[in-house]
Design a protein around this motif. Sequence first.
Motif, PDB file in Angstrom:
ATOM      1  N   THR A 174     -37.776  76.946   2.732  1.00 46.11           N
ATOM      2  CA  THR A 174     -36.978  75.730   2.834  1.00 46.11           C
ATOM      3  C   THR A 174     -35.531  76.042   2.476  1.00 46.11           C
ATOM      4  O   THR A 174     -35.260  76.945   1.685  1.00 46.11           O
ATOM      5  CB  THR A 174     -37.506  74.621   1.900  1.00 46.11           C
ATOM      6  OG1 THR A 174     -36.641  73.480   1.974  1.00 46.11           O
ATOM      7  CG2 THR A 174     -37.574  75.081   0.456  1.00 46.11           C
ATOM      8  N   TYR A 175     -34.635  75.313   3.078  1.00 46.16           N
ATOM      9  CA  TYR A 175     -33.237  75.394   2.638  1.00 46.16           C
ATOM     10  C   TYR A 175     -33.098  74.654   1.313  1.00 46.16           C
ATOM     11  O   TYR A 175     -33.945  73.837   0.932  1.00 46.16           O
ATOM     12  CB  TYR A 175     -32.312  74.800   3.689  1.00 46.16           C
ATOM     13  CG  TYR A 175     -32.163  75.684   4.909  1.00 46.16           C
ATOM     14  CD1 TYR A 175     -31.300  76.771   4.896  1.00 46.16           C
ATOM     15  CD2 TYR A 175     -32.898  75.436   6.073  1.00 46.16           C
ATOM     16  CE1 TYR A 175     -31.169  77.588   6.012  1.00 46.16           C
ATOM     17  CE2 TYR A 175     -32.774  76.249   7.188  1.00 46.16           C
ATOM     18  CZ  TYR A 175     -31.906  77.333   7.144  1.00 46.16           C
ATOM     19  OH  TYR A 175     -31.784  78.144   8.233  1.00 46.16           O
ATOM     20  N   ALA A 176     -32.027  74.950   0.595  1.00 44.15           N
ATOM     21  CA  ALA A 176     -31.748  74.309  -0.686  1.00 44.15           C
ATOM     22  C   ALA A 176     -30.244  74.125  -0.826  1.00 44.15           C
ATOM     23  O   ALA A 176     -29.468  74.680  -0.056  1.00 44.15           O
ATOM     24  CB  ALA A 176     -32.299  75.147  -1.840  1.00 44.15           C
ATOM     25  N   ALA A 216     -22.679  66.069 -13.170  1.00 44.41           N
ATOM     26  CA  ALA A 216     -23.037  65.393 -11.925  1.00 44.41           C
ATOM     27  C   ALA A 216     -23.711  66.349 -10.946  1.00 44.41           C
ATOM     28  O   ALA A 216     -24.728  66.002 -10.314  1.00 44.41           O
ATOM     29  CB  ALA A 216     -21.796  64.776 -11.290  1.00 44.41           C
ATOM     30  N   LEU A 217     -23.175  67.559 -10.818  1.00 40.50           N
ATOM     31  CA  LEU A 217     -23.761  68.530  -9.898  1.00 40.50           C
ATOM     32  C   LEU A 217     -25.126  69.010 -10.387  1.00 40.50           C
ATOM     33  O   LEU A 217     -26.032  69.255  -9.587  1.00 40.50           O
ATOM     34  CB  LEU A 217     -22.807  69.712  -9.717  1.00 40.50           C
ATOM     35  CG  LEU A 217     -21.499  69.393  -8.991  1.00 40.50           C
ATOM     36  CD1 LEU A 217     -20.538  70.581  -9.062  1.00 40.50           C
ATOM     37  CD2 LEU A 217     -21.759  69.009  -7.528  1.00 40.50           C
ATOM     38  N   THR A 218     -25.287  69.121 -11.694  1.00 41.41           N
ATOM     39  CA  THR A 218     -26.581  69.504 -12.255  1.00 41.41           C
ATOM     40  C   THR A 218     -27.640  68.454 -11.926  1.00 41.41           C
ATOM     41  O   THR A 218     -28.773  68.787 -11.539  1.00 41.41           O
ATOM     42  CB  THR A 218     -26.468  69.684 -13.776  1.00 41.41           C
ATOM     43  OG1 THR A 218     -25.507  70.707 -14.065  1.00 41.41           O
ATOM     44  CG2 THR A 218     -27.806  70.073 -14.382  1.00 41.41           C
ATOM     45  N   VAL A 219     -27.284  67.177 -12.067  1.00 43.30           N
ATOM     46  CA  VAL A 219     -28.218  66.097 -11.732  1.00 43.30           C
ATOM     47  C   VAL A 219     -28.546  66.124 -10.239  1.00 43.30           C
ATOM     48  O   VAL A 219     -29.710  65.960  -9.834  1.00 43.30           O
ATOM     49  CB  VAL A 219     -27.633  64.729 -12.142  1.00 43.30           C
ATOM     50  CG1 VAL A 219     -28.467  63.586 -11.571  1.00 43.30           C
ATOM     51  CG2 VAL A 219     -27.558  64.616 -13.659  1.00 43.30           C
ATOM     52  N   LEU A 220     -27.529  66.353  -9.411  1.00 45.96           N
ATOM     53  CA  LEU A 220     -27.747  66.398  -7.971  1.00 45.96           C
ATOM     54  C   LEU A 220     -28.757  67.479  -7.600  1.00 45.96           C
ATOM     55  O   LEU A 220     -29.688  67.242  -6.807  1.00 45.96           O
ATOM     56  CB  LEU A 220     -26.410  66.654  -7.266  1.00 45.96           C
ATOM     57  CG  LEU A 220     -26.424  66.655  -5.740  1.00 45.96           C
ATOM     58  CD1 LEU A 220     -26.833  65.308  -5.195  1.00 45.96           C
ATOM     59  CD2 LEU A 220     -25.044  67.056  -5.203  1.00 45.96           C
ATOM     60  N   LEU A 221     -28.618  68.655  -8.186  1.00 51.69           N
ATOM     61  CA  LEU A 221     -29.559  69.730  -7.881  1.00 51.69           C
ATOM     62  C   LEU A 221     -30.944  69.447  -8.446  1.00 51.69           C
ATOM     63  O   LEU A 221     -31.953  69.866  -7.859  1.00 51.69           O
ATOM     64  CB  LEU A 221     -29.027  71.065  -8.414  1.00 51.69           C
ATOM     65  CG  LEU A 221     -27.827  71.656  -7.672  1.00 51.69           C
ATOM     66  CD1 LEU A 221     -27.477  73.030  -8.235  1.00 51.69           C
ATOM     67  CD2 LEU A 221     -28.069  71.747  -6.174  1.00 51.69           C
ATOM     68  N   SER A 222     -31.025  68.726  -9.563  1.00 50.48           N
ATOM     69  CA  SER A 222     -32.345  68.367 -10.090  1.00 50.48           C
ATOM     70  C   SER A 222     -33.063  67.408  -9.144  1.00 50.48           C
ATOM     71  O   SER A 222     -34.292  67.477  -8.980  1.00 50.48           O
ATOM     72  CB  SER A 222     -32.223  67.763 -11.482  1.00 50.48           C
ATOM     73  OG  SER A 222     -31.654  66.466 -11.446  1.00 50.48           O
ATOM     74  N   VAL A 228     -37.797  69.074  -2.986  1.00 46.97           N
ATOM     75  CA  VAL A 228     -38.411  70.296  -2.457  1.00 46.97           C
ATOM     76  C   VAL A 228     -39.887  70.390  -2.840  1.00 46.97           C
ATOM     77  O   VAL A 228     -40.666  71.052  -2.160  1.00 46.97           O
ATOM     78  CB  VAL A 228     -37.607  71.528  -2.948  1.00 46.97           C
ATOM     79  CG1 VAL A 228     -38.364  72.829  -2.715  1.00 46.97           C
ATOM     80  CG2 VAL A 228     -36.256  71.576  -2.241  1.00 46.97           C
ATOM     81  N   ARG A 229     -40.303  69.696  -3.890  1.00 53.71           N
ATOM     82  CA  ARG A 229     -41.723  69.680  -4.223  1.00 53.71           C
ATOM     83  C   ARG A 229     -42.559  69.079  -3.097  1.00 53.71           C
ATOM     84  O   ARG A 229     -43.740  69.400  -2.957  1.00 53.71           O
ATOM     85  CB  ARG A 229     -41.955  68.871  -5.502  1.00 53.71           C
ATOM     86  CG  ARG A 229     -41.446  69.537  -6.753  1.00 53.71           C
ATOM     87  CD  ARG A 229     -41.574  68.616  -7.935  1.00 53.71           C
ATOM     88  NE  ARG A 229     -40.849  69.133  -9.097  1.00 53.71           N
ATOM     89  CZ  ARG A 229     -40.374  68.394 -10.064  1.00 53.71           C
ATOM     90  NH1 ARG A 229     -40.552  67.069 -10.055  1.00 53.71           N
ATOM     91  NH2 ARG A 229     -39.721  68.944 -11.068  1.00 53.71           N
TER      92      ARG A 229
END
Length: 250
Positions: A174-176, A216-222, A228-229
């Motif tokens: 998958t892309y991320a 903000a970016l950390t939350v976005l990636l979380s 992705v799950r």
Amino acid sequence: MEEQDYATTYRLEDRNWWFAGMRDLCLDQVRRAGRAGPDRRILDVGCGTGRNLEALEPLAPATGLDLSGTALAFCRSRGCPRLLQGRGEVLPLPDASVDVVTAIGVVEHIEADADAVREWRRVLAPDGQLVLLTSAYRFLWSGHDVSNHHVRRYRAGEVRALLEDAGLVDVRVTYANTALFPGIALVRLLQRFRRRGAEPPPHKDTGEVPGWLNRALTVLLSWETALVRRWDLPFGVSILAEGRSPSAPA
């Protein structure tokens, strides 16, 4: 990676949104696969300064491998107990000796990428797991790739072929880092147009950002990790892949 960059990576890895987000994405795959535990063994190929290795250790005894003695010295300063010095495509380990191999931001550095993935497959025990994270799309090539001595960037189908040709099964790709892809792609394409075909000068995209933006970016990636799950993402700046070594024959 340049030797002088290891100190910067060591300083940033704990809290920087990119390092933290990509680490959590990969560790989530290991946790959910159910192949970790005190009786299992993890190998982190290209362990760098050891923050990913440190995070893997609570899941199972984890060994880090890196070519750089400087990187391994930083790992020791974190208290990482099991370290090997060597190349990712020539592992100093016997066949079927580990249960999980992680390769986070590694394969794009290796010329003989197919040989490397076959080597990672070789050391996996039956029903073992490989988790791989790499860089997506050649058109996103930038000075960050040059600075980090990347050899290539990939499409999802190319990564799938690497894993399947190495003999891994149940491959998922998958892309991320999808949410930021449109903005990053626009910037990279404009830079490419301005260079008029010239190689980009080296620079680092990962670095200090204001605290509010980092959060903000950390939350976005979380959020993306949660997505992705359940789903494969259709595009992104990175590619996440997972595969399994075949079970032992009956």
